[in-house]
Design a protein around this motif. Structure first.
Motif, PDB file in Angstrom:
ATOM      1  N   GLY A   3      21.222 123.787  58.090  1.00 42.32           N
ATOM      2  CA  GLY A   3      22.311 124.759  58.083  1.00 42.32           C
ATOM      3  C   GLY A   3      21.920 126.130  58.623  1.00 42.32           C
ATOM      4  O   GLY A   3      22.732 126.841  59.188  1.00 42.32           O
ATOM      5  N   ASN A  48      30.525 128.208  63.990  1.00 41.47           N
ATOM      6  CA  ASN A  48      30.324 127.946  62.565  1.00 41.47           C
ATOM      7  C   ASN A  48      31.654 127.609  61.880  1.00 41.47           C
ATOM      8  O   ASN A  48      32.718 127.645  62.501  1.00 41.47           O
ATOM      9  CB  ASN A  48      29.655 129.155  61.887  1.00 41.47           C
ATOM     10  CG  ASN A  48      30.521 130.414  61.997  1.00 41.47           C
ATOM     11  OD1 ASN A  48      31.717 130.329  62.257  1.00 41.47           O
ATOM     12  ND2 ASN A  48      29.914 131.567  61.810  1.00 41.47           N
ATOM     13  N   TYR A  49      31.575 127.284  60.608  1.00 43.77           N
ATOM     14  CA  TYR A  49      32.772 126.854  59.890  1.00 43.77           C
ATOM     15  C   TYR A  49      33.775 127.988  59.730  1.00 43.77           C
ATOM     16  O   TYR A  49      34.989 127.768  59.758  1.00 43.77           O
ATOM     17  CB  TYR A  49      32.402 126.275  58.513  1.00 43.77           C
ATOM     18  CG  TYR A  49      33.607 125.711  57.805  1.00 43.77           C
ATOM     19  CD1 TYR A  49      34.236 124.574  58.281  1.00 43.77           C
ATOM     20  CD2 TYR A  49      34.150 126.347  56.684  1.00 43.77           C
ATOM     21  CE1 TYR A  49      35.368 124.070  57.668  1.00 43.77           C
ATOM     22  CE2 TYR A  49      35.289 125.847  56.067  1.00 43.77           C
ATOM     23  CZ  TYR A  49      35.889 124.707  56.565  1.00 43.77           C
ATOM     24  OH  TYR A  49      37.015 124.210  55.962  1.00 43.77           O
ATOM     25  N   TYR A  50      33.283 129.204  59.586  1.00 38.23           N
ATOM     26  CA  TYR A  50      34.182 130.359  59.468  1.00 38.23           C
ATOM     27  C   TYR A  50      35.127 130.406  60.672  1.00 38.23           C
ATOM     28  O   TYR A  50      36.339 130.572  60.535  1.00 38.23           O
ATOM     29  CB  TYR A  50      33.358 131.648  59.380  1.00 38.23           C
ATOM     30  CG  TYR A  50      34.217 132.895  59.260  1.00 38.23           C
ATOM     31  CD1 TYR A  50      34.530 133.435  58.017  1.00 38.23           C
ATOM     32  CD2 TYR A  50      34.730 133.526  60.397  1.00 38.23           C
ATOM     33  CE1 TYR A  50      35.324 134.553  57.902  1.00 38.23           C
ATOM     34  CE2 TYR A  50      35.531 134.645  60.296  1.00 38.23           C
ATOM     35  CZ  TYR A  50      35.829 135.154  59.047  1.00 38.23           C
ATOM     36  OH  TYR A  50      36.628 136.261  58.948  1.00 38.23           O
ATOM     37  N   TYR A  63      26.994 130.041  68.655  1.00 38.06           N
ATOM     38  CA  TYR A  63      27.014 130.556  67.279  1.00 38.06           C
ATOM     39  C   TYR A  63      28.238 130.042  66.518  1.00 38.06           C
ATOM     40  O   TYR A  63      28.750 130.690  65.605  1.00 38.06           O
ATOM     41  CB  TYR A  63      26.970 132.088  67.289  1.00 38.06           C
ATOM     42  CG  TYR A  63      25.848 132.614  68.140  1.00 38.06           C
ATOM     43  CD1 TYR A  63      24.524 132.490  67.710  1.00 38.06           C
ATOM     44  CD2 TYR A  63      26.082 133.167  69.395  1.00 38.06           C
ATOM     45  CE1 TYR A  63      23.475 132.923  68.503  1.00 38.06           C
ATOM     46  CE2 TYR A  63      25.038 133.605  70.194  1.00 38.06           C
ATOM     47  CZ  TYR A  63      23.745 133.482  69.752  1.00 38.06           C
ATOM     48  OH  TYR A  63      22.708 133.899  70.539  1.00 38.06           O
ATOM     49  N   ARG A  73      30.392 122.573  55.596  1.00 37.08           N
ATOM     50  CA  ARG A  73      30.768 123.991  55.748  1.00 37.08           C
ATOM     51  C   ARG A  73      29.638 124.797  56.373  1.00 37.08           C
ATOM     52  O   ARG A  73      29.814 125.961  56.680  1.00 37.08           O
ATOM     53  CB  ARG A  73      31.239 124.559  54.413  1.00 37.08           C
ATOM     54  CG  ARG A  73      30.177 125.035  53.489  1.00 37.08           C
ATOM     55  CD  ARG A  73      30.688 125.186  52.071  1.00 37.08           C
ATOM     56  NE  ARG A  73      30.720 123.877  51.429  1.00 37.08           N
ATOM     57  CZ  ARG A  73      30.955 123.674  50.128  1.00 37.08           C
ATOM     58  NH1 ARG A  73      31.258 124.688  49.351  1.00 37.08           N
ATOM     59  NH2 ARG A  73      30.925 122.459  49.625  1.00 37.08           N
ATOM     60  N   TYR A  74      28.474 124.177  56.533  1.00 38.12           N
ATOM     61  CA  TYR A  74      27.345 124.852  57.189  1.00 38.12           C
ATOM     62  C   TYR A  74      27.103 124.300  58.593  1.00 38.12           C
ATOM     63  O   TYR A  74      25.990 124.327  59.118  1.00 38.12           O
ATOM     64  CB  TYR A  74      26.083 124.748  56.326  1.00 38.12           C
ATOM     65  CG  TYR A  74      26.336 125.184  54.910  1.00 38.12           C
ATOM     66  CD1 TYR A  74      26.551 126.531  54.613  1.00 38.12           C
ATOM     67  CD2 TYR A  74      26.440 124.248  53.885  1.00 38.12           C
ATOM     68  CE1 TYR A  74      26.838 126.930  53.310  1.00 38.12           C
ATOM     69  CE2 TYR A  74      26.726 124.644  52.588  1.00 38.12           C
ATOM     70  CZ  TYR A  74      26.926 125.982  52.310  1.00 38.12           C
ATOM     71  OH  TYR A  74      27.220 126.370  51.032  1.00 38.12           O
ATOM     72  N   LYS A 119      30.252 133.758  56.682  1.00 38.52           N
ATOM     73  CA  LYS A 119      30.288 132.551  55.852  1.00 38.52           C
ATOM     74  C   LYS A 119      31.548 132.582  54.989  1.00 38.52           C
ATOM     75  O   LYS A 119      32.145 133.637  54.803  1.00 38.52           O
ATOM     76  CB  LYS A 119      29.050 132.504  54.955  1.00 38.52           C
ATOM     77  CG  LYS A 119      27.761 132.239  55.712  1.00 38.52           C
ATOM     78  CD  LYS A 119      26.615 131.896  54.770  1.00 38.52           C
ATOM     79  CE  LYS A 119      25.419 131.362  55.532  1.00 38.52           C
ATOM     80  NZ  LYS A 119      24.853 132.291  56.514  1.00 38.52           N
ATOM     81  N   ASN A 137      26.835 123.918  62.455  1.00 34.98           N
ATOM     82  CA  ASN A 137      26.388 124.897  63.459  1.00 34.98           C
ATOM     83  C   ASN A 137      26.020 124.189  64.771  1.00 34.98           C
ATOM     84  O   ASN A 137      26.037 122.950  64.852  1.00 34.98           O
ATOM     85  CB  ASN A 137      25.203 125.711  62.922  1.00 34.98           C
ATOM     86  CG  ASN A 137      24.005 124.829  62.592  1.00 34.98           C
ATOM     87  OD1 ASN A 137      23.913 123.693  63.055  1.00 34.98           O
ATOM     88  ND2 ASN A 137      23.097 125.339  61.779  1.00 34.98           N
ATOM     89  N   TYR A 138      25.676 124.968  65.771  1.00 34.64           N
ATOM     90  CA  TYR A 138      25.387 124.398  67.085  1.00 34.64           C
ATOM     91  C   TYR A 138      24.124 123.542  67.073  1.00 34.64           C
ATOM     92  O   TYR A 138      24.031 122.539  67.781  1.00 34.64           O
ATOM     93  CB  TYR A 138      25.274 125.499  68.141  1.00 34.64           C
ATOM     94  CG  TYR A 138      25.106 124.926  69.527  1.00 34.64           C
ATOM     95  CD1 TYR A 138      26.148 124.243  70.142  1.00 34.64           C
ATOM     96  CD2 TYR A 138      23.896 125.029  70.206  1.00 34.64           C
ATOM     97  CE1 TYR A 138      25.991 123.675  71.395  1.00 34.64           C
ATOM     98  CE2 TYR A 138      23.738 124.469  71.467  1.00 34.64           C
ATOM     99  CZ  TYR A 138      24.785 123.787  72.045  1.00 34.64           C
ATOM    100  OH  TYR A 138      24.638 123.223  73.290  1.00 34.64           O
ATOM    101  N   LYS A 196      18.645 127.658  64.217  1.00 35.91           N
ATOM    102  CA  LYS A 196      19.232 128.174  65.451  1.00 35.91           C
ATOM    103  C   LYS A 196      18.462 127.576  66.634  1.00 35.91           C
ATOM    104  O   LYS A 196      17.341 127.111  66.476  1.00 35.91           O
ATOM    105  CB  LYS A 196      19.119 129.703  65.491  1.00 35.91           C
ATOM    106  CG  LYS A 196      20.026 130.383  64.481  1.00 35.91           C
ATOM    107  CD  LYS A 196      20.098 131.877  64.718  1.00 35.91           C
ATOM    108  CE  LYS A 196      21.213 132.530  63.915  1.00 35.91           C
ATOM    109  NZ  LYS A 196      21.071 132.417  62.464  1.00 35.91           N
TER     110      LYS A 196
END
Lengths: 376, 376
Positions: free
Chosen positions: A206, B236-238, B234, A233-234, B209, A236-237, A209
């Protein structure tokens, strides 16, 4: 082992192609969900203790224009009837499968009359099963949620899509020396661990990068034989790229989705983007379709019918969503009951644009008690 | 203004539905790309200075079985020919549109013979245009990249999909009091700013987040009238939830994708998951299809033809990818030249499974020099 996995994928692909010209396949969903009715050997892993005869493939697109694809059969059903004789339904059913959110609870609150209704059904000797597409918890963690809400439910009665992912891998004898890359939360990892599979990814990735210096490439584990994607919910790319590399570069690597729900209920204050987002992202970069193990795929229903030796015609699926719960029941050949205690209203059910009609509908499951009383 | 945007969306939706029964629409792509040939008023914003007659909608699914959808016309083309008479092609063309990565450069390295070739074409009075689906940079930032590589290219000659997103909003007179939510990198924000649009999101939301306490909900800006989705490392779930809320809850909110490429070239050491991932994620949670402004959508081609007053038959699209570059040229009615200096090999071009055939193919653009010399 990579070779065996490759066979599995190619079989799945040929099924998709074949479906456009065969009447054996049924499509009756906004997600172009294909139910493969008589598939005797799904993959080379199929020498399994579980006789899984039916699996399903749903695809990336919610595009409605595709519903009318030539060759697919669309089932037309009579309009749903209000539940007027609960006794008759209860008598004809051996097992009730309940969706959880919107049926048993809403967020962290129990829906009125649930404990009494479950007690009544148990007293009549009915088997109760609880099914959820939410993959963030394991069945053990769900067991604790039931307990907290004052419900007496055994872990064995709970089927979350996290469990379904692990059960699916077991059912195809996924090799123990292969690994699973998980895009998702803790529930998936816990179930993979219980099933004895090696895994990587999950919450640990999570915070990762990518580095973008010239010549940089992301290394990935060549032993990953399956990528399991659930709500995360975490997200990412890093995870998108890692999962994509495994699916694209490891021969025969499976792409398994716990579910493709557009929305999920992280809190009861609004609808949140669901597992369909994470799955859609991986579809977008791999140009591959996942094998879905959660609702409305029939995998869990087949698993349950096998495990408990139940005839599907003696199962009643009870849920609050048309395109997951009710479709799940119908795809499995079960009776279906829609409750209006969740996301579906009576006007949504009766809208001309809705083609999914359960057998019956009622306000909430405790209507079993009052309707029964009224008919005595 | 929200009402106007709603009209735009409903028009787009009716086009999708109509396309299955009308011979005016062309589909000839693995992504079910629809080219709407004679659409006189795309939206209620259309009283625009730019006469955009043609837009396109591509959908979430790369599912190949859907290619044969009833009612769509698939164009059959003759096999591509090796470029044997460069002089003849050059003489028949007024404008060359070049894809960048795989044609002009590879990662950060110029491809052999590019400066001389561009000089030769300019000396013959040809207009040169450089088009890229990469939305991470603005046209100004791309200008610097050309300069660093020693190429003399004017900003006005560069069309990145970041610019296309802003140009599209301008073309439909997107109201200046509405805002754009951006999922993507700096290039999109820079172009929106230059075009005078208010925006939010972008890199600033990269570290955000969600909080998951009971009753929590994410607030979103009700003035967002468009969500623009491009490649975003970058992601993300947000951002997924914010963009989804805008599209689902703000009446008429547009969903615009800069591109749906499965892969992108962050470094030259491997293929990286592309903008198709971010777009797929938003499709998964909104169950909506985006309007794509980058290749192979014809929006940029129409814009260029309009801006420079060029006949499309006098344009030659030069690219290294069949399903974006060559399709882009063909959808626009241009001549097409495939170069083998990027991701497509001769065997991929000639594979029986490939249905996209350019007019010509050659190894690299500097073949223009040697082939020309040979024929003198």
């Amino acid at each position: 082992m990579a070779t065996k996995a490759a066979v599995s994928i190619s079989v799945a692909a040929s099924i998709t192609a074949a479906s456009s010209s065969s009447s054996k396949f049924v499509i009756n969903t906004p997600h172009r969900f294909l139910c493969l009715k008589r598939l005797s050997s799904f993959s080379s892993f199929s020498a399994s203790a579980l006789a899984i005869k039916c699996t399903s493939i749903s695809n990336c697109s919610p595009n409605k224009s595709a519903r009318s694809m030539e060759g697919f059969t669309t089932r037309t059903r009579a309009s749903a009837q209000p539940l007027e004789n609960a006794n008759e339904l209860i008598a004809s059913v051996e097992t009730f499968i309940f969706d959880c959110d919107g049926v048993i609870w809403k967020g962290d609150k129990l829906i009125d009359g649930v404990p009494e209704t479950l007690d009544m059904l148990r007293s009549k000797g009915k088997r109760l099963v609880f099914v959820t597409n939410n993959s963030t918890k394991s069945r053990k963690q769900y067991g604790k949620k039931f307990e907290t809400l004052g419900l007496n439910v055994n872990e064995e009665e709970i089927f979350a899509s996290s469990f379904a992912a692990a059960a699916y891998l077991k059912s195809i004898n996924f090799p123990k020396d292969k690994k699973v890359y998980a895009i998702g939360e803790d529930g998936i990892l816990k179930e993979l661990e219980l099933a004895g599979f090696q895994y990587l990814g999950g919450p640990e990735d999570g915070g990762k990068k990518i580095e973008l210096k010239p010549g940089f490439l992301m290394e990935h584990d060549k032993d990953v034989g399956a990528v399991v994607v659930g709500f995360d919910r975490y997200f990412n790319y890093y995870k998108v790229q890692y999962g994509t590399l495994c699916i694209r570069e490891n021969p025969g690597c499976l792409f398994i989705a716990t579910n493709r729900d557009a929305v999920t209920h992280l809190t009861d204050a609004q609808e949140w983007a669901g597992g369909g987002s994470m799955v859609g992202a991986i579809c977008g970069s791999t140009q591959r379709e996942p094998l879905v193990v959660g609702k409305p795929s029939t995998f869990m229903m087949d698993y349950l019918a096998n495990k408990f030796g139940i005839l599907k015609s003696q199962i009643c699926m009870v849920g609050d969503r048309l395109d997951t719960d009710i479709l799940f029941g119908q795809n499995g050949g079960c009776k279906t009951l829609l409750v209006l205690s969740g996301v579906t209203s009576l006007s949504m059910l009766q809208s001309p644009s809705n083609s999914i009609q359960p057998d019956f509908y009622t306000n909430k499951i405790s209507d079993f008690l009052s309707i029964k009383a009224a008919t005595l």
